[in-house]
Write a protein that holds these residues in place. Structure first.
Motif, PDB file in Angstrom:
ATOM      1  N   ARG A   1     -16.663 -29.278 -26.806  1.00  0.00           N
ATOM      2  CA  ARG A   1     -15.732 -29.579 -25.717  1.00  0.00           C
ATOM      3  C   ARG A   1     -16.430 -29.481 -24.367  1.00  0.00           C
ATOM      4  O   ARG A   1     -16.237 -30.335 -23.498  1.00  0.00           O
ATOM      5  N   ASN A   2     -17.205 -28.414 -24.178  1.00  0.00           N
ATOM      6  CA  ASN A   2     -17.930 -28.246 -22.917  1.00  0.00           C
ATOM      7  C   ASN A   2     -18.916 -29.382 -22.703  1.00  0.00           C
ATOM      8  O   ASN A   2     -19.067 -29.892 -21.590  1.00  0.00           O
ATOM      9  N   SER A   3     -19.570 -29.803 -23.757  1.00  0.00           N
ATOM     10  CA  SER A   3     -20.523 -30.914 -23.662  1.00  0.00           C
ATOM     11  C   SER A   3     -19.791 -32.205 -23.317  1.00  0.00           C
ATOM     12  O   SER A   3     -20.243 -32.987 -22.477  1.00  0.00           O
ATOM     13  N   ALA A   4     -18.649 -32.438 -23.940  1.00  0.00           N
ATOM     14  CA  ALA A   4     -17.876 -33.654 -23.653  1.00  0.00           C
ATOM     15  C   ALA A   4     -17.325 -33.615 -22.237  1.00  0.00           C
ATOM     16  O   ALA A   4     -17.308 -34.638 -21.539  1.00  0.00           O
ATOM     17  N   THR A   5     -16.894 -32.457 -21.761  1.00  0.00           N
ATOM     18  CA  THR A   5     -16.383 -32.310 -20.404  1.00  0.00           C
ATOM     19  C   THR A   5     -17.484 -32.590 -19.399  1.00  0.00           C
ATOM     20  O   THR A   5     -17.278 -33.303 -18.408  1.00  0.00           O
ATOM     21  N   ARG A   6     -18.681 -32.086 -19.621  1.00  0.00           N
ATOM     22  CA  ARG A   6     -19.807 -32.336 -18.722  1.00  0.00           C
ATOM     23  C   ARG A   6     -20.156 -33.813 -18.680  1.00  0.00           C
ATOM     24  O   ARG A   6     -20.484 -34.354 -17.631  1.00  0.00           O
ATOM     25  N   THR A   7     -20.089 -34.462 -19.812  1.00  0.00           N
ATOM     26  CA  THR A   7     -20.395 -35.889 -19.872  1.00  0.00           C
ATOM     27  C   THR A   7     -19.370 -36.682 -19.075  1.00  0.00           C
ATOM     28  O   THR A   7     -19.722 -37.602 -18.325  1.00  0.00           O
ATOM     29  N   LEU A   8     -18.089 -36.333 -19.200  1.00  0.00           N
ATOM     30  CA  LEU A   8     -17.048 -37.030 -18.455  1.00  0.00           C
ATOM     31  C   LEU A   8     -17.203 -36.807 -16.951  1.00  0.00           C
ATOM     32  O   LEU A   8     -17.040 -37.735 -16.151  1.00  0.00           O
ATOM     33  N   ILE A   9     -17.508 -35.595 -16.568  1.00  0.00           N
ATOM     34  CA  ILE A   9     -17.657 -35.283 -15.150  1.00  0.00           C
ATOM     35  C   ILE A   9     -18.836 -36.045 -14.568  1.00  0.00           C
ATOM     36  O   ILE A   9     -18.756 -36.615 -13.480  1.00  0.00           O
ATOM     37  N   SER A  10     -19.919 -36.124 -15.278  1.00  0.00           N
ATOM     38  CA  SER A  10     -21.103 -36.802 -14.744  1.00  0.00           C
ATOM     39  C   SER A  10     -20.912 -38.308 -14.684  1.00  0.00           C
ATOM     40  O   SER A  10     -21.474 -38.978 -13.820  1.00  0.00           O
ATOM     41  N   THR A  11     -20.110 -38.901 -15.539  1.00  0.00           N
ATOM     42  CA  THR A  11     -19.901 -40.348 -15.499  1.00  0.00           C
ATOM     43  C   THR A  11     -18.786 -40.741 -14.544  1.00  0.00           C
ATOM     44  O   THR A  11     -18.746 -41.862 -14.060  1.00  0.00           O
TER      45      THR A  11
END
Length: 152
Positions: A135-145
């Motif tokens: 979840r944390n990895s997916a959240t970071r990916t969404l924030i960066s894109t």
């Protein structure tokens, strides 16, 4: 009948039966030490499942043959004992032989159940940590894109 021996008719209950046994007989002391050794082995090998399965099967096999052991001991009691304890009902051999062995088997099963619950708790904790990490990895990916890049 020898002095100090108790007639079977004098035994009125299980406690009086236990009191009628000469616990200082050397072979009985050896048997008790064997039970203590078996219990110690079961406790000390609690992390070695293969050995514990082997021990469990050996113990159950010995209990299975306790009736034959009782018959043999009843015929040859004079060679190792001061008294004839081995009755046809098997009360003595059940008391001093089979019950302690079955208690050790219960100890082994309890150890296995405890180890299983610990393993399941460790597995579930690892699964939850992995889920949080994903979840944390997916959240970071969404924030960066989602954030636009600043142009100078």
């Amino acid at each position: 009948m020898h002095p100090g021996q108790i007639d079977v008719n004098e035994i009125t209950g299980y406690w009086s039966f236990l009191m009628s046994i000469d616990w200082k007989d050397p072979w009985l002391i050896g048997l008790i030490l064997l039970h203590v050794l078996t219990t110690s082995t079961a406790l000390l090998t609690r992390n070695n499942a293969n050995f514990q399965v082997f021990l469990f099967l050996v113990l159950l096999t010995v209990v299975y043959f306790s009736e034959s052991i009782n018959e043999y001991a009843a015929l040859n009691w004079k060679t190792f004992s001061k008294q004839q304890y081995f009755d046809s009902n098997g009360l003595f051999i059940s008391t001093v032989f089979s019950i302690p062995i079955l208690l050790n088997c219960m100890l082994l099963i309890g150890t296995w159940l405890y180890n299983s619950t610990q393993m399941m708790a460790t597995l579930k904790t690892a699964q939850l940590r992995e889920k949080v990490r994903q979840r944390n990895s997916a959240t970071r990916t969404l924030i960066s894109t989602d954030t636009p890049l600043k142009e100078d």
